[in-house]
Every structure is written in structure tokens, then in C-alpha cells.
Design a protein around this motif. Structure first.
Motif, PDB file in Angstrom:
ATOM      1  N   LEU A  19       2.547   1.946  -3.588  1.00 21.62           N
ATOM      2  CA  LEU A  19       1.682   1.881  -4.765  1.00 21.62           C
ATOM      3  C   LEU A  19       2.125   2.829  -5.878  1.00 21.62           C
ATOM      4  CD1 LEU A  19      -2.014   1.515  -3.580  1.00 21.62           C
ATOM      5  CD2 LEU A  19      -0.698  -0.036  -4.992  1.00 21.62           C
ATOM      6  N   ASN A  20       2.673   3.985  -5.523  1.00 22.04           N
ATOM      7  CA  ASN A  20       3.055   4.956  -6.548  1.00 22.04           C
ATOM      8  C   ASN A  20       4.396   4.624  -7.215  1.00 22.04           C
ATOM      9  OD1 ASN A  20       4.599   5.490  -4.340  1.00 22.04           O
ATOM     10  ND2 ASN A  20       4.039   7.650  -4.166  1.00 22.04           N
ATOM     11  N   ASN A  21       5.044   3.529  -6.817  1.00 16.50           N
ATOM     12  CA  ASN A  21       6.336   3.164  -7.409  1.00 16.50           C
ATOM     13  C   ASN A  21       6.215   2.282  -8.650  1.00 16.50           C
ATOM     14  OD1 ASN A  21       7.568   4.597  -5.405  1.00 16.50           O
ATOM     15  ND2 ASN A  21       8.072   2.824  -4.162  1.00 16.50           N
ATOM     16  N   GLY A  22       5.021   1.833  -8.970  1.00 15.10           N
ATOM     17  CA  GLY A  22       4.861   1.006 -10.172  1.00 15.10           C
ATOM     18  C   GLY A  22       3.685   0.058 -10.062  1.00 15.10           C
ATOM     19  N   ASN A  23       3.389  -0.561 -11.203  1.00 13.49           N
ATOM     20  CA  ASN A  23       2.252  -1.474 -11.251  1.00 13.49           C
ATOM     21  C   ASN A  23       2.521  -2.795 -10.542  1.00 13.49           C
ATOM     22  OD1 ASN A  23       0.642   0.303 -12.602  1.00 13.49           O
ATOM     23  ND2 ASN A  23       1.240  -0.450 -14.636  1.00 13.49           N
ATOM     24  N   ILE A  24       3.770  -3.152 -10.376  1.00 14.43           N
ATOM     25  CA  ILE A  24       4.070  -4.416  -9.701  1.00 14.43           C
ATOM     26  C   ILE A  24       3.606  -4.380  -8.246  1.00 14.43           C
ATOM     27  CG2 ILE A  24       6.422  -3.820  -8.978  1.00 14.43           C
ATOM     28  CD1 ILE A  24       5.377  -7.192 -10.392  1.00 14.43           C
ATOM     29  N   LEU A  33       0.962  -2.709  -7.248  1.00 16.61           N
ATOM     30  CA  LEU A  33      -0.490  -2.877  -7.319  1.00 16.61           C
ATOM     31  C   LEU A  33      -0.846  -4.357  -7.444  1.00 16.61           C
ATOM     32  CD1 LEU A  33      -3.342  -1.634  -7.559  1.00 16.61           C
ATOM     33  CD2 LEU A  33      -2.966  -1.574 -10.026  1.00 16.61           C
ATOM     34  N   PHE A  34      -0.105  -5.067  -8.292  1.00 14.63           N
ATOM     35  CA  PHE A  34      -0.313  -6.505  -8.421  1.00 14.63           C
ATOM     36  C   PHE A  34      -0.044  -7.221  -7.092  1.00 14.63           C
ATOM     37  CE2 PHE A  34       1.486 -10.729  -9.329  1.00 14.63           C
ATOM     38  CZ  PHE A  34       0.368 -11.326  -9.877  1.00 14.63           C
ATOM     39  N   TYR A  43       0.824  -1.204   0.000  1.00 17.79           N
ATOM     40  CA  TYR A  43       0.000   0.000   0.000  1.00 17.79           C
ATOM     41  C   TYR A  43       0.866   1.265   0.000  1.00 17.79           C
ATOM     42  CZ  TYR A  43      -3.339   3.537   1.484  1.00 17.79           C
ATOM     43  OH  TYR A  43      -4.108   4.660   1.567  1.00 17.79           O
TER      44      TYR A  43
END
Length: 161
Positions: free
Chosen positions: A47-52, A54-55, A44
């Protein structure tokens, strides 16, 4: 089960074995829950560091949901199926949780709503409903399923004796 005139000795013997088993199970469940919650917080915050990330967060949320489904069924499994080891209790809780997955998810959502409401200002809900209502609904919704498995397992034990 052997009938005795003394009530206290079998009671405290049973209390001792169940308390130790419940304590060890609780410590293991707490450790796994802590690791999952810590992973969720890590994903959480990143989250702003990349889509990985988020996955990873979606994957962690799915593991937390599975964990909650198992943990909600674990007390009923421990009550109905005495003498099982921890991993056997977990396997039975998985079977029971995934056999009626819709009811289990609804109970988890109801419990989450009640806990949210109790922390948001209505503290009496935590004492009365948030802890007892989900357990009561679990027993009402899943009693037949547990009872059928209980009867099957105890018929096999009676035949073997």
C-alpha cells in the motif's frame, strides 16, 4: 423418481454423485478463494508504494465480496437444482445473490461479525452460531425465491415428459 424397497442402493448412489460433485466444486472454490486472498495480501503489503496498489486492493475487496455472495448461495442452489453442472450452479447462485443483494450482504456481514467474535475469545460462537446461523437465515430469507424458481423449472420438466 422411482420408488424402490431397497433404501441403501439409491442412497449410496446419490451420495457418491453428490459427494464427488461437492468435492470438485469445493476444490475450485478453495482455489479461487486462495488466489483472491493472496491478491488482497499482496496489495495490502504494498500500500505504501503508490495509489495503484490502493486501487488494486479496493478492486480485490470488491471481487472478494462478489465471490462471498456467490459462495453463500451455492449450497442452496446445489440442493434445490440437482443435476446442474458447476458453471450452471455458479450462474444460478449469481442470479440469486444479486436479486436480493441487500439481504445477502447483511448475511455476509453477520457471518463476518460472528466469525470475528468467535476468534476473539468466544469460541462457542463458532460451533453454534457462526456456521449455522447464516445458513439458517439464508434459507429463511430466500426460501420463497428458490421455491418459485424450483416450481417453474419442474413444471417445465413435467410438461416435457
Amino acid at each position: 423418481m422411482k420408488l424402490t424397497k431397497n433404501v441403501f442402493k439409491p442412497f449410496f448412489k446419490c451420495l457418491k454423485t453428490n459427494y464427488i460433485k461437492g468435492l470438485i466444486d469445493g476444490i475450485i472454490i478453495f482455489a479461487v478463494g486462495f488466489i483472491l486472498l493472496n491478491s488482497l495480501m499482496y496489495f495490502y503489503h504494498h500500500l505504501n508504494n503508490g495509489n495503484i496498489f490502493l486501487f488494486g486492493m479496493v478492486l480485490c475487496i470488491s471481487f472478494i465480496l462478489i465471490f462471498l455472495m456467490i459462495v453463500f448461495h451455492l449450497p442452496l442452489v446445489m440442493v434445490y437444482f440437482e443435476g446442474c453442472k458447476f458453471y450452471e450452479d455458479i450462474k444460478l447462485a449469481c442470479i440469486m445473490a444479486f436479486s436480493n443483494i441487500i439481504k445477502t450482504i447483511l448475511i455476509i456481514l453477520l457471518s463476518a461479525i460472528l466469525i470475528y467474535l468467535s476468534f476473539s475469545g468466544i469460541q462457542i460462537l463458532m460451533v453454534t452460531l457462526a456456521s449455522s446461523l447464516p445458513i439458517y437465515l439464508m434459507i429463511k430469507f430466500h426460501f420463497r425465491q428458490y421455491f418459485l424458481v424450483y416450481i417453474k423449472t419442474h413444471k417445465e420438466e413435467d410438461i416435457n415428459q
